[in-house]
Write a protein that holds these residues in place. Structure first.
Motif, PDB file in Angstrom:
ATOM      1  N   TYR A 857      35.037  35.268  48.659  1.00  0.00           N
ATOM      2  CA  TYR A 857      35.154  36.718  48.832  1.00  0.00           C
ATOM      3  C   TYR A 857      35.393  37.613  47.878  1.00  0.00           C
ATOM      4  O   TYR A 857      35.790  36.951  46.615  1.00  0.00           O
ATOM      5  CB  TYR A 857      36.525  36.922  50.081  1.00  0.00           C
ATOM      6  N   GLY A 858      35.189  38.932  48.110  1.00  0.00           N
ATOM      7  CA  GLY A 858      35.476  39.717  46.673  1.00  0.00           C
ATOM      8  C   GLY A 858      35.125  41.213  47.220  1.00  0.00           C
ATOM      9  O   GLY A 858      35.022  41.710  48.392  1.00  0.00           O
ATOM     10  N   GLY A 859      35.150  41.967  46.175  1.00  0.00           N
ATOM     11  CA  GLY A 859      34.853  43.380  46.255  1.00  0.00           C
ATOM     12  C   GLY A 859      33.662  43.736  45.159  1.00  0.00           C
ATOM     13  O   GLY A 859      33.651  43.443  43.963  1.00  0.00           O
ATOM     14  N   LEU A 860      33.091  45.211  45.264  1.00  0.00           N
ATOM     15  CA  LEU A 860      32.325  45.790  44.459  1.00  0.00           C
ATOM     16  C   LEU A 860      32.540  47.221  44.587  1.00  0.00           C
ATOM     17  O   LEU A 860      32.386  47.719  45.595  1.00  0.00           O
ATOM     18  CB  LEU A 860      30.787  45.494  44.573  1.00  0.00           C
ATOM     19  N   GLY A 861      32.918  47.900  43.371  1.00  0.00           N
ATOM     20  CA  GLY A 861      33.485  49.233  43.399  1.00  0.00           C
ATOM     21  C   GLY A 861      32.697  50.014  42.325  1.00  0.00           C
ATOM     22  O   GLY A 861      32.468  49.549  41.415  1.00  0.00           O
ATOM     23  N   ASN A 862      32.295  51.177  42.634  1.00  0.00           N
ATOM     24  CA  ASN A 862      31.617  52.086  41.743  1.00  0.00           C
ATOM     25  C   ASN A 862      32.448  53.603  41.788  1.00  0.00           C
ATOM     26  O   ASN A 862      32.597  54.191  42.586  1.00  0.00           O
ATOM     27  CB  ASN A 862      30.176  52.245  41.873  1.00  0.00           C
ATOM     28  N   THR A 863      32.621  54.119  40.534  1.00  0.00           N
ATOM     29  CA  THR A 863      32.903  55.335  40.599  1.00  0.00           C
ATOM     30  C   THR A 863      32.059  56.427  39.640  1.00  0.00           C
ATOM     31  O   THR A 863      31.640  55.744  38.387  1.00  0.00           O
ATOM     32  CB  THR A 863      34.607  55.330  39.903  1.00  0.00           C
ATOM     33  N   LEU A 864      31.631  57.341  40.256  1.00  0.00           N
ATOM     34  CA  LEU A 864      30.708  57.980  39.591  1.00  0.00           C
ATOM     35  C   LEU A 864      31.318  59.606  39.527  1.00  0.00           C
ATOM     36  O   LEU A 864      31.773  60.137  40.560  1.00  0.00           O
ATOM     37  CB  LEU A 864      29.404  58.133  40.399  1.00  0.00           C
TER      38      LEU A 864
END
Length: 1007
Positions: A857-864
């Protein structure tokens, strides 16, 4: 001619915006300034590349400009002026003009140095660069972007090694939290929660008899903490980080730190938001025609087809004979298809001088549900914080207090299971007069549960004071004193009007009131002394302290039966009969001494030694004390001389830790003879019955933790990669040892000689992809690959756990029947006969193994960020298996609706299908329906990728100095990619409301 440079981290569109902005700003500002000497020049980065969009301001004057696309600039400035060069992501540079007309300026990138990032390790703080333990962190910048009411919801998917699952979509519901897997057979996996240095009990004081299936007994106390008040949450995972908490750190430690005031003028921050919530996914159920088709077929298959034409038997199957066969109601839309609203308002005031800072905040939230009726959850919170230090900085005091008042008003039951099973041609909920429609007493109207009420009121207070004094330059004494008070008062009314009148219930014979009054109070005092000393190449940090904690809990659950009328049902004094279901009064005392020695050599070799000796009142004489400790080491190899200033490897660290933590999480008085009120009278006297046997021999559970990790930073730490391997081994398992029935007891609490191992790999990645004054883009990624197994269990084959666990397999397995499809001749489900006795039994033939724990399990995040706009998108993913709809609906033809997949049923010999022939429920099925629900056919892949959160913010250009306005829209659980056949891959039971899809609109104003 000017040259146009193309280089990494700069976008042509951004350059165009900067050019236009440069023209506008410089033109406006210079027009307002008196003529001065023109200073021109070039701004570059450390690699000599020109920098576009750098802000240039003449210090102490209202004059400014921005560098052009090729990094050039010109500005009016006097010979004695000072120019300030600044840009997001780069260090601000101050350059005197000194009479020059031209200058070349070089600015340095300012990716926040790891040595400056301080993380909370509980009793001490440590920089991200120098920590030897495993600590995961989530900041307010991430928490504030999620429309959630519980801090645990904000953590979902963001931390490696931390698996959080929401129990229900009903407001006020709880969460299950596991830090690096399940360690103990007892099933207790909750970590230790600490709020501003004060331990906070996360175990609910709810009573199952009161809240029923709405919340179970899982009313989360953490709902009392407003996520908007939180500055950061740290999760301590390995032995080095948790051993200093001793017996309380076996399942990890969660540190919640609230926001504090800052030096500066008084600041007001107002925040309002409103959110809409809907069930994100409906099951594809049979319509009326499909349902009646298989329903009639089931009656005929059971041999009762001729009875369908007998009017005297119509009462047996009203759905076929009495109800309107052309009627169709989408019960999912009717019962759980509403819109939940959440309105939130918060105001905070903060500020202070150099020596005194303060913050006061208050918030109010109201949230409704998707159910019919006026159910709602209300919460009001108040938090205050004060920091003060003396002029010489030797004396410091921090005072914090948080108070929360909650009221949760819900219907008597969760409508979700009814929404999935109610017949599609069932009658209308209300008759023409607006009364509950019982349709001539032919059905149990689900809306009648609105006549019942579940109401829970809770009050929570957390207070803490930390006082410190610097006795000497390097010697500091401090003491932390904390208090928590959690009170939960709930009741459930069950009036006779909530039952079918044909049953003959009256208020005097049936009406029920069940009340739960519970309270938990805790005091803690922790004096500490810390000595820090630099000795040339050596740096020593020593900490010693003690813990004195006292906790009391009491709970009283009372049932009143029979009231003169339903209007008096909330008055226990009016009940005909009173029954004490639970009367609990317990006390817990906990004392400890702890210490830490941290040695750093040449700023690259680090040794961290922690230890704790705990004493708990939950064990008998001679077993009350336990010793726990850990050793952590780290080598910051990037500080070695072989790595030059211009190396692409900017940071590198190897670390490892080993140690022991423990657990006394078994409840109070388990080693003593215990008695409970039986609820029965003997000759008019209330009787007591024994419930526990004296056993002073059991002691601490132990968890031995081992970890190795590699942390790397590249390109001036613009890319950070952390990988960690861990292995936890838990022994001396505290469980209830089953006893023979002749003893009069079901179990004896003791230590089982069983060993459980959790191991795994964790990966954390952070990158800064683009960074300029107008455009920035960063990415975070985390991945956890866990593995759990029962290493050893002496006497397992002769214990009652033989049907639950297998040595070598995870604790999360379920034993099931092996479904072998439908017999093409008989049309019945078939199962593997493991023992070959010619019959399917409930024990010997349940040998198929399914593991329901996540594989990874995990996560992927992006901030633009683009100008004044900021976009955040976070995806959560999980690889797992879970129970599907077969678990609660396996055979067509019963008097209940089900998935359209049931239409693929056996009808004639030779049919090769996946569903057995229809049954009406009037003839025995031989248990085949139940076997199928408990088979591997009821388990399927439940992996998913979910857009957990998306956030779009616009920072309104200031119309006035000091005014900051943000308008935003948020989304939660907006989109899920999954092949799972069920309500929700993280809420597969079909009995409780799944987490909702939510969209929120908010406004934040600071001035």
């Amino acid at each position: 001619m000017k040259k146009l440079y193309c280089y990494p981290g700069r976008l042509p569109m951004a350059l165009l915006f900067n050019l236009l902005l440069s023209f506008f700003v410089s033109g406006q500002l210079l027009a307002l300034s008196p003529p001065q000497n023109v200073v021109s020049g070039l701004v570059t980065d450390t690699h000599g590349l020109p920098m576009a969009g750098v802000d240039i301001v003449v210090e102490s004057k209202n004059i400014g400009t921005i560098t052009d696309m090729d990094g050039s600039f010109s500005i009016q400035a006097g010979p004695t002026d000072v120019l300030l060069f600044s840009m997001v992501g780069f260090k601000t540079l101050s350059v005197p003009v000194s009479g020059r007309g031209e200058m070349i300026v070089q600015i340095e990138e300012d990716v926040t140095a790891l040595g400056e990032v301080v993380v909370n390790a509980g009793y001490y703080k440590v920089s991200e660069k120098e920590r030897t333990g495993s600590i995961a962190t989530i900041k307010a910048s991430v928490i504030d972007k999620q429309p959630v009411a519980n801090p645990l919801a904000a953590m979902q998917g963001h931390m490696s090694g931390v698996n959080i699952v929401q129990s229900t979509g009903v407001p006020g519901g709880g969460f299950t939290v596991e830090v690096r897997g399940r360690n103990f057979l007892s099933g207790v996996s909750d970590p230790l929660f600490i709020v501003d240095g004060v331990p906070f009990g996360s175990q609910s004081l709810g009573a199952l008899r009161v809240s029923n299936e709405i919340l179970g007994a899982n009313v989360s106390p953490l709902n009392a903490i407003n996520p908007s008040d939180i500055e950061s949450i740290e999760v301590l995972k390995d032995a080095d980080a948790t051993a200093i908490y001793g017996s309380r750190g076996a399942n990890g430690v969660v540190l919640i730190t609230t926001k504090k005031g800052k030096e500066g003028k008084t600041k007001f921050d107002a925040h309002v938001s409103t959110a809409l919530g809907k069930v994100s996914h409906f099951l594809e159920l049979m319509n009326t025609q499909q349902y009646l088709e298989v329903r009639r077929e089931g009656v005929i298959n059971d041999g009762y087809g001729s009875f369908l034409d007998n009017p005297a038997l119509d009462y047996i199957w009203p759905d076929i004979k009495s109800w309107d066969n052309s009627r169709y109601t989408d019960w999912q839309d009717e019962l759980i298809g509403g819109t939940a609203y959440r309105n939130n308002a918060q105001l905070s005031i903060s500020g202070g001088s150099q020596n005194t800072h303060f913050l006061i905040s208050g918030a109010y939230q109201k949230e409704t549900t998707v159910f019919p009726g006026d159910s709602n959850y209300k919460r009001g919170t108040l938090r205050s914080q004060l920091d003060h230090s003396s002029e010489n900085g030797k004396f410091k005091v921090n005072l914090s207090m948080g108070y929360s008042n909650e009221k949760n008003k819900m219907p008597g039951s969760d409508f979700t299971s009814k929404a999935y099973s109610l017949e599609p041609n069932a009658p209308a909920l209300y008759d023409d007069d607006g009364n509950i429609n019982w349709e001539n007493n032919t059905w149990d109207n689900p809306i009648a549960s609105l006549e019942e009420n579940y109401v829970a009121r809770s009050n929570t207070m957390i207070a803490n004071a930390v006082v410190s004094y610097s006795i000497l330059k390097d010697l500091v004494f401090r003491s932390s004193m904390g208090f928590t008070d959690y009170r939960l008062d709930s009741y459930r009314t069950m009036p006779s009007s909530a039952r079918n009148p044909s049953l003959g219930y009256t208020s005097q014979s049936y009406s029920n009131l069940i009340t739960n009054g519970s309270q938990r109070q805790s005091w803690i005092v922790e004096p500490q002394i810390q000595w820090k000393k630099g000795l040339g190449a050596f740096s020593l940090d020593m900490l010693m302290g003690a813990t004195f904690q006292w906790e009391t809990s009491d709970q009283e659950v009372i049932r009143g039966l029979g009231f003169p009328s339903n209007e008096l049902i909330q008055n226990l004094a009016a009940a005909r009969t009173l029954e004490i279901i639970t009367d609990l009064d317990s006390e817990y005392r906990y004392n400890a001494v702890f210490g830490r020695i941290n040695l750093k050599v040449l700023d690259r070799y680090i040794l961290n030694l922690t230890g704790r000796r705990d004493g708990s009142s939950r064990f008998g004489p001679g077993k009350q004390f336990g010793n726990f400790g850990a050793l952590g080491v780290a080598w910051i190899f990037s500080e070695e001389n072989i790595f030059g200033e211009h190396s692409i490897l900017s940071y590198g660290k190897l670390r490892a830790s080993y140690g022991t933590t423990g657990s006394d999480n078994i409840g109070d008085y388990q080693y003593l003879d215990t008695y409970s009120v039986s609820g029965n009278d003997y000759d008019g006297v209330t009787a007591l019955e024994p419930t526990g046997i004296f056993n002073p021999q059991f002691g601490w559970e132990e968890n031995k933790k081992l970890e190795t990790a590699l942390e790397l930073g590249f390109f001036n730490d613009r890319l950070l990669l952390n990988t960690a391997w861990y292995r936890n081994r838990s022994s001396n398992q505290l469980v209830g040892i089953p006893l023979a029935a002749t003893t009069g007891f079901t179990e004896l609490t003791g230590n089982f000689d069983a060993l459980v191992e959790n191991s795994g790999l964790e990966v954390d990645l952070r990158t800064i992809n683009i960074q300029s004054s107008t455009v920035s883009w960063s990415t975070t990624f985390n991945l956890t690959i866990p593995k759990n197994r029962l290493v050893a269990f002496d006497g397992l084959e002769s214990s009652t756990f033989v049907n639950q666990y297998i040595v070598g397999e995870p604790l999360t397995i379920v034993k099931l029947y092996h479904a072998m499809g439908v017999d093409s001749e008989t049309g019945l489900y078939q199962f593997e006969d493991y023992n070959g006795d010619g019959a399917i039994s409930s024990t010997e033939d349940r040998q198929w193994i399914e593991d329901l724990a996540p594989k990874f399990y995990g996560g992927l995040g992006n901030t633009l960020r683009l100008g004044n706009f900021t976009l955040d998108a976070f995806f959560q993913f999980k690889k797992q298996r879970a129970f599907n709809t077969t678990r609660f609906r396996a055979t067509p033809g019963f008097k209940e609706n089900g998935p359209v997949a049931l239409l693929d049923r056996w009808q004639n010999p030779g049919d090769m299908v996946s569903v057995q022939r229809a049954f009406s429920g009037l003839a025995p099925t031989g248990g085949l329906d139940g076997f199928q629900k408990e088979s591997n056919a009821a388990v399927s892949d439940a992996s998913f990728i979910r857009l957990r959160n998306i956030y779009l913010n616009y920072n309104v250009p200031s119309l006035k100095d000091g005014l900051d306005v943000n308008v935003y829209v948020q989304g939660q659980n907006l989109w899920t990619i999954t092949g799972y056949n069920g309500p929700d891959p993280e809420q597969p039971s079909g009995l409780r409301l799944p987490p909702l899809r939510q969209i929120s609109l908010g406004l934040q104003v600071s001035f």
